[in-house]
Design an enzyme around this catalytic site. Structure first.
Site, PDB file in Angstrom:
ATOM      1  N   CYS A 275      46.078  46.873  55.913  1.00 50.37           N
ATOM      2  CA  CYS A 275      45.120  47.946  56.218  1.00 50.37           C
ATOM      3  C   CYS A 275      43.919  47.954  55.280  1.00 50.37           C
ATOM      4  CB  CYS A 275      45.817  49.304  56.231  1.00 50.37           C
ATOM      5  SG  CYS A 275      46.456  49.858  54.624  1.00 50.37           S
ATOM      6  N   HIS A 323      47.730  54.496  53.526  1.00 55.28           N
ATOM      7  CA  HIS A 323      47.138  53.810  54.686  1.00 55.28           C
ATOM      8  C   HIS A 323      45.661  54.179  54.780  1.00 55.28           C
ATOM      9  CE1 HIS A 323      47.357  51.551  58.408  1.00 55.28           C
ATOM     10  NE2 HIS A 323      46.690  52.516  59.027  1.00 55.28           N
ATOM     11  N   HIS A 335      42.095  49.902  62.756  1.00 55.72           N
ATOM     12  CA  HIS A 335      42.964  49.707  61.584  1.00 55.72           C
ATOM     13  C   HIS A 335      43.984  48.608  61.849  1.00 55.72           C
ATOM     14  CE1 HIS A 335      46.685  52.323  62.784  1.00 55.72           C
ATOM     15  NE2 HIS A 335      46.045  51.947  63.878  1.00 55.72           N
TER      16      HIS A 335
END
Length: 361
Positions: A275, A323, A335
């Site tokens: 990520c 994240h 993402h």
């Protein structure tokens, strides 16, 4: 417990729970208790797995992959620190070499001065001056004595400073080396945890039939849709009208070009990403270097209100900032979700939002 697919599923859940407890002390996930079933005969069909049971699996997978994401951030942070420390050690080594060369030169100059004095009879300039009867010679000699004394003091002072610098460089290099070794251990520990969590998740998923995996993915999509709908219904996007900066457009364009590429922990492209690897490389392509990990992106980049959000900004998720995704406008993000998934477009509110940061503030 019967020998059908339900029995396999419940056994897998129990195993994964045990692995999770070992990997994260103090956190326990209880396996759902299966309902009593009659002994299955060789000809009996597998007991269907209910959506409720699949939802339990989904939640456990979510926790396993979240734990892997936290460890991935730790791994990436250790790797980034190691790169900086290695570069610092190389820089210090170069300074030590230059310092040693300079010290050797200064010692040679001092030796030359001593040899010249010896050739002149060994008498210092001060003694020769006192033996002179000529006033002009005396005055000229006095000036040379003062200059010579200053030069000697300057040479000795420079030698002392160079020696001190060398000692400091050596101490700094030793300290950086110790940090590098500690970072390597932290990196190895994080890698071990990542691999354990992902392996446990894969083992759990491997117990499911193809049809059950499809239903599981549907449940994931439904959970994300429900969260996104609730976020939109809250009016979060009501005042969001910001337009992307020039750099923001470049970052969004880069992220969009990565759609469909696989997630891989610790990866920064060009074929796979995690990520924060995706977001950091997207902004690097736009000419703005940002921290490598989602946690450091949250700590170091300027935080802004959601109402001021614009495409290119980064949305940080979960209470532990484990994240990160790039906002692309219209309530959507790009993402790299987790292992087993690819870079994709999703709803910005499909996960718990911690906050928003702007790389080009």
């Amino acid at each position: 417990m019967g020998t059908g697919k339900r029995g396999l599923l419940m056994m897998a859940v129990t195993v994964v729970c045990a692995v999770t407890v070992l990997a994260a002390p103090g956190t326990a996930f209880a396996a759902p208790s299966p309902s009593p079933t009659p002994s299955a005969s060789p000809s009996s069909s597998p007991t269907p797995v209910s959506n409720k049971e699949l939802e339990e699996v989904r939640k456990k997978l979510e926790k396993l992959y979240h734990s892997a994401a936290v460890a991935t951030d730790q791994y990436n942070a250790a790797e980034e620190a190691a790169e900086k420390q290695s570069a610092e050690i190389v820089s210090l080594a170069k300074k030590i070499v230059r310092g040693q060369e300079k010290l050797a030169e200064l010692k040679e100059r001092a030796g030359s001065a001593a040899a010249a004095q010896y050739r002149l009879g060994g008498l210092p300039d001060e003694a020769k001056l006192m033996l002179s009867d000529d006033p002009r010679t005396f005055l000229d000699g006095a000036g040379r004595v003062i200059q010579g004394q200053r030069a000697t003091k300057g040479l000795l002072a420079e030698m002392t400073r160079t020696q001190q610098d060398l000692e400091q460089y050596s101490r700094d290099a030793s300290a950086q080396w110790q940090k590098l070794e500690a970072g390597r251990k932290a990196k190895a520990a994080a890698q071990k945890k990542i691999e354990k969590q992902i392996k446990a998740a894969e083992q759990l998923e491997s117990q499911l039939e193809k049809e059950q995996l499809e239903r599981l993915k549907k449940l994931e999509e439904e959970a994300a849709y429900k969260a996104q709908t609730a976020w939109l219904d809250s009016g979060a996007l009501k005042d969001v009208k910001g337009k992307a900066s020039e750099q923001g457009r470049k970052a969004v364009k880069y992220a969009g070009a990565q759609l469909g590429k696989p997630y891989e922990w610790g990866a920064e492209g060009p074929k796979t990403y995690d990520c924060s690897g995706l977001t950091s490389q997207a902004w690097a392509s736009a000419g703005s270097g940002i921290p490598r990990t989602s946690q450091e992106q949250w700590k170091q980049l300027k935080r802004i209100d959601i109402k001021d959000m614009r495409p290119g900004d980064l949305i940080i998720y979960n209470d532990d900032a484990s994240h990160v995704a790039m906002y692309i406008g219209g309530g959507a993000i790009i993402h790299a979700p987790r292992p087993g998934r690819t870079v994709t477009v999703a709803g910005a509110g499909s996960m718990p939002i911690l906050g928003v940061v702007r790389p080009d503030a």
